[in-house]
Design a protein around this motif. Structure first.
Motif, PDB file in Angstrom:
ATOM      1  N   VAL A 110       0.822  -1.212   0.000  1.00 28.29           N
ATOM      2  CA  VAL A 110       0.000   0.000   0.000  1.00 28.29           C
ATOM      3  C   VAL A 110       0.857   1.262   0.000  1.00 28.29           C
ATOM      4  O   VAL A 110       0.716   2.132  -0.882  1.00 28.29           O
ATOM      5  CB  VAL A 110      -0.956   0.004   1.208  1.00 28.29           C
ATOM      6  CG1 VAL A 110      -1.674   1.356   1.313  1.00 28.29           C
ATOM      7  CG2 VAL A 110      -1.969  -1.114   1.081  1.00 28.29           C
ATOM      8  N   PHE A 111       1.762   1.376   0.961  1.00 24.66           N
ATOM      9  CA  PHE A 111       2.525   2.622   1.081  1.00 24.66           C
ATOM     10  C   PHE A 111       3.607   2.720   0.006  1.00 24.66           C
ATOM     11  O   PHE A 111       3.847   3.795  -0.548  1.00 24.66           O
ATOM     12  CB  PHE A 111       3.125   2.733   2.481  1.00 24.66           C
ATOM     13  CG  PHE A 111       2.112   3.050   3.537  1.00 24.66           C
ATOM     14  CD1 PHE A 111       1.786   4.356   3.842  1.00 24.66           C
ATOM     15  CD2 PHE A 111       1.452   2.030   4.205  1.00 24.66           C
ATOM     16  CE1 PHE A 111       0.837   4.654   4.803  1.00 24.66           C
ATOM     17  CE2 PHE A 111       0.495   2.311   5.175  1.00 24.66           C
ATOM     18  CZ  PHE A 111       0.186   3.633   5.469  1.00 24.66           C
ATOM     19  N   GLY A 112       4.253   1.602  -0.298  1.00 24.72           N
ATOM     20  CA  GLY A 112       5.237   1.620  -1.374  1.00 24.72           C
ATOM     21  C   GLY A 112       4.599   1.946  -2.708  1.00 24.72           C
ATOM     22  O   GLY A 112       5.108   2.779  -3.473  1.00 24.72           O
ATOM     23  N   GLY A 113       3.457   1.313  -2.998  1.00 24.11           N
ATOM     24  CA  GLY A 113       2.756   1.589  -4.249  1.00 24.11           C
ATOM     25  C   GLY A 113       2.257   3.019  -4.328  1.00 24.11           C
ATOM     26  O   GLY A 113       2.367   3.680  -5.366  1.00 24.11           O
ATOM     27  N   THR A 114       1.727   3.532  -3.219  1.00 23.74           N
ATOM     28  CA  THR A 114       1.196   4.898  -3.192  1.00 23.74           C
ATOM     29  C   THR A 114       2.290   5.930  -3.419  1.00 23.74           C
ATOM     30  O   THR A 114       2.151   6.850  -4.234  1.00 23.74           O
ATOM     31  CB  THR A 114       0.488   5.168  -1.851  1.00 23.74           C
ATOM     32  OG1 THR A 114      -0.588   4.237  -1.675  1.00 23.74           O
ATOM     33  CG2 THR A 114      -0.073   6.587  -1.804  1.00 23.74           C
ATOM     34  N   PHE A 115       3.399   5.784  -2.690  1.00 22.66           N
ATOM     35  CA  PHE A 115       4.501   6.731  -2.847  1.00 22.66           C
ATOM     36  C   PHE A 115       5.121   6.633  -4.241  1.00 22.66           C
ATOM     37  O   PHE A 115       5.470   7.640  -4.857  1.00 22.66           O
ATOM     38  CB  PHE A 115       5.571   6.487  -1.785  1.00 22.66           C
ATOM     39  CG  PHE A 115       5.134   6.818  -0.387  1.00 22.66           C
ATOM     40  CD1 PHE A 115       4.311   7.907  -0.135  1.00 22.66           C
ATOM     41  CD2 PHE A 115       5.521   6.035   0.681  1.00 22.66           C
ATOM     42  CE1 PHE A 115       3.900   8.214   1.150  1.00 22.66           C
ATOM     43  CE2 PHE A 115       5.120   6.327   1.974  1.00 22.66           C
ATOM     44  CZ  PHE A 115       4.307   7.424   2.209  1.00 22.66           C
ATOM     45  N   GLY A 116       5.272   5.408  -4.725  1.00 25.18           N
ATOM     46  CA  GLY A 116       5.864   5.213  -6.041  1.00 25.18           C
ATOM     47  C   GLY A 116       5.043   5.850  -7.140  1.00 25.18           C
ATOM     48  O   GLY A 116       5.581   6.504  -8.045  1.00 25.18           O
ATOM     49  N   ILE A 117       3.742   5.686  -7.087  1.00 23.83           N
ATOM     50  CA  ILE A 117       2.863   6.271  -8.106  1.00 23.83           C
ATOM     51  C   ILE A 117       2.881   7.793  -8.029  1.00 23.83           C
ATOM     52  O   ILE A 117       2.811   8.482  -9.055  1.00 23.83           O
ATOM     53  CB  ILE A 117       1.435   5.723  -7.961  1.00 23.83           C
ATOM     54  CG1 ILE A 117       1.422   4.236  -8.354  1.00 23.83           C
ATOM     55  CG2 ILE A 117       0.445   6.503  -8.803  1.00 23.83           C
ATOM     56  CD1 ILE A 117       0.114   3.540  -8.126  1.00 23.83           C
ATOM     57  N   ALA A 118       3.009   8.343  -6.811  1.00 23.07           N
ATOM     58  CA  ALA A 118       3.111   9.800  -6.672  1.00 23.07           C
ATOM     59  C   ALA A 118       4.356  10.321  -7.376  1.00 23.07           C
ATOM     60  O   ALA A 118       4.326  11.377  -8.020  1.00 23.07           O
ATOM     61  CB  ALA A 118       3.131  10.192  -5.200  1.00 23.07           C
ATOM     62  N   PHE A 155      -0.783  15.028  -2.197  1.00 24.36           N
ATOM     63  CA  PHE A 155      -1.493  14.314  -1.136  1.00 24.36           C
ATOM     64  C   PHE A 155      -2.885  13.898  -1.582  1.00 24.36           C
ATOM     65  O   PHE A 155      -3.353  12.810  -1.241  1.00 24.36           O
ATOM     66  CB  PHE A 155      -1.568  15.177   0.123  1.00 24.36           C
ATOM     67  CG  PHE A 155      -0.276  15.262   0.878  1.00 24.36           C
ATOM     68  CD1 PHE A 155       0.146  14.205   1.659  1.00 24.36           C
ATOM     69  CD2 PHE A 155       0.529  16.387   0.798  1.00 24.36           C
ATOM     70  CE1 PHE A 155       1.336  14.273   2.357  1.00 24.36           C
ATOM     71  CE2 PHE A 155       1.727  16.462   1.489  1.00 24.36           C
ATOM     72  CZ  PHE A 155       2.139  15.401   2.268  1.00 24.36           C
ATOM     73  N   GLU A 156      -3.562  14.759  -2.324  1.00 23.92           N
ATOM     74  CA  GLU A 156      -4.895  14.401  -2.822  1.00 23.92           C
ATOM     75  C   GLU A 156      -4.818  13.225  -3.787  1.00 23.92           C
ATOM     76  O   GLU A 156      -5.680  12.338  -3.781  1.00 23.92           O
ATOM     77  CB  GLU A 156      -5.528  15.606  -3.492  1.00 23.92           C
ATOM     78  CG  GLU A 156      -5.919  16.711  -2.516  1.00 23.92           C
ATOM     79  CD  GLU A 156      -6.402  17.973  -3.206  1.00 23.92           C
ATOM     80  OE1 GLU A 156      -7.013  18.825  -2.529  1.00 23.92           O
ATOM     81  OE2 GLU A 156      -6.154  18.122  -4.416  1.00 23.92           O
ATOM     82  N   SER A 157      -3.777  13.209  -4.616  1.00 24.21           N
ATOM     83  CA  SER A 157      -3.585  12.079  -5.532  1.00 24.21           C
ATOM     84  C   SER A 157      -3.304  10.796  -4.757  1.00 24.21           C
ATOM     85  O   SER A 157      -3.836   9.730  -5.091  1.00 24.21           O
ATOM     86  CB  SER A 157      -2.432  12.384  -6.485  1.00 24.21           C
ATOM     87  OG  SER A 157      -2.153  11.278  -7.311  1.00 24.21           O
ATOM     88  N   MET A 158      -2.494  10.900  -3.716  1.00 21.71           N
ATOM     89  CA  MET A 158      -2.204   9.732  -2.883  1.00 21.71           C
ATOM     90  C   MET A 158      -3.469   9.229  -2.199  1.00 21.71           C
ATOM     91  O   MET A 158      -3.648   8.020  -2.001  1.00 21.71           O
ATOM     92  CB  MET A 158      -1.130  10.084  -1.846  1.00 21.71           C
ATOM     93  CG  MET A 158       0.245  10.299  -2.457  1.00 21.71           C
ATOM     94  SD  MET A 158       1.440  11.050  -1.322  1.00 21.71           S
ATOM     95  CE  MET A 158       1.517   9.822  -0.026  1.00 21.71           C
ATOM     96  N   GLY A 159      -4.364  10.153  -1.851  1.00 22.51           N
ATOM     97  CA  GLY A 159      -5.633   9.757  -1.253  1.00 22.51           C
ATOM     98  C   GLY A 159      -6.506   8.971  -2.207  1.00 22.51           C
ATOM     99  O   GLY A 159      -7.320   8.145  -1.788  1.00 22.51           O
ATOM    100  N   GLY A 160      -6.345   9.220  -3.513  1.00 20.46           N
ATOM    101  CA  GLY A 160      -7.091   8.442  -4.501  1.00 20.46           C
ATOM    102  C   GLY A 160      -6.415   7.132  -4.843  1.00 20.46           C
ATOM    103  O   GLY A 160      -7.082   6.147  -5.201  1.00 20.46           O
ATOM    104  N   THR A 161      -5.086   7.090  -4.706  1.00 17.21           N
ATOM    105  CA  THR A 161      -4.327   5.894  -5.075  1.00 17.21           C
ATOM    106  C   THR A 161      -4.325   4.838  -3.976  1.00 17.21           C
ATOM    107  O   THR A 161      -4.411   3.631  -4.263  1.00 17.21           O
ATOM    108  CB  THR A 161      -2.867   6.278  -5.397  1.00 17.21           C
ATOM    109  OG1 THR A 161      -2.853   7.221  -6.463  1.00 17.21           O
ATOM    110  CG2 THR A 161      -2.052   5.059  -5.798  1.00 17.21           C
TER     111      THR A 161
END
Length: 262
Positions: free
Chosen positions: A40-48, A147-153
């Motif tokens: 979850v966190f690795g994927g979220t940060f990576g996509i950001a 942060f808003e993008s991470m909230g969607g990812t």
């Protein structure tokens, strides 16, 4: 320190964890495996990092500092300062404001007084100052978008992690029903991390950055109002009424957006 932000985090996390305990849950169950966290966190940060340029990413530390340690804006002190400057300008002339600017710590006021002392056109002064406000706001808005993008990812990463875990569980071929039920429960940890992080961290932080940045912009707009009146030679008594009217508009939410300032 932003006490409301800290208090909100404590209440939200505390309420969820307490509710989990009251439902006979055990806290160690939420952290028993590292893999859902990494997904979850690795994927979220990576996509950001993929979705945004480095310009947005590098503005995150400053934005976090802004919401954790927001500036205290004393509007009454600001009005008194601008009225004192107005009196000096009417008494000693606009050229005297160059020396006045040197003793001030606020860089925005200093810049405005410098332009006034140089004798620039009022429309030019207004445009330059409002451009400065927009630039200031956009720096924080860039961080808020991340942060808003991470909230969607994050929720999507949570579902992905759960699906991956379910594939592993259901393809194991175990006949131990108790073990199967426990593995399925563990598989949903990724969904928990995804939905939880999005709604408890990323989306609220993005919103808070925008709110505090708007407060900064509002304060700067009052300064512009004062500087424009000083350049026009307005008496301090009238200036004070003008500034408090502007502050009232801001507090009532009737002030025009920055983009309509000129």
């Amino acid at each position: 320190m932003n006490i409301l932000l800290i208090l909100g985090l404590i209440i939200s996390f505390g309420g969820i964890l307490l509710g989990f305990i009251l439902e006979n849950g055990q806290l160690y169950m939420l952290v028993k495996q590292i893999s859902p966290f990494l997904i979850v966190f690795g994927g979220t940060f990576g996509i950001a990092l993929i979705a945004f340029p480095f310009r947005n990413i590098k503005r995150i530390p400053g934005a976090l500092k802004l919401i954790l340690l927001p500036k205290k804006h004393n509007y009454a002190a600001l009005v008194d300062l601008l009225c004192d400057i107005a009196n000096k300008a009417r008494r000693d002339g606009l050229l005297s404001l160059e020396a006045e600017a040197e003793r001030l710590s606020d860089p925005f006021i200093k810049k405005g007084l410098g332009y006034i002392a140089d004798g620039v056109d009022p429309e030019f002064l207004k445009k330059v100052l409002y451009n400065e406000i927009e630039s200031h706001y956009k720096r924080y808005e860039d961080a808020a978008k991340v942060f808003e993008s991470m909230g969607g990812t994050a929720p999507t990463m949570g579902v992905l992690g759960t699906v991956m875990a379910m594939v592993t569980v259901l393809s194991g071929g175990t006949e131990d029903t108790n073990r199967l039920v426990k593995d399925i429960a563990t598989a949903f940890l990724a969904t928990f991390y995804g939905i939880g992080s999005a709604n408890l961290l990323w989306l609220p932080i993005g919103s808070q950055i925008k709110v505090v940045a708007e407060q900064e912009s509002d304060y700067m707009e009052v300064i512009v109002e004062g500087l424009m009146a000083i350049q026009a030679g307005e008496p301090s008594s009238r200036l004070k009424d003008r500034l408090y009217a502007k502050i009232g508009e801001i507090k009532n939410g009737t002030s025009k957006p920055v983009s309509q300032g000129f």
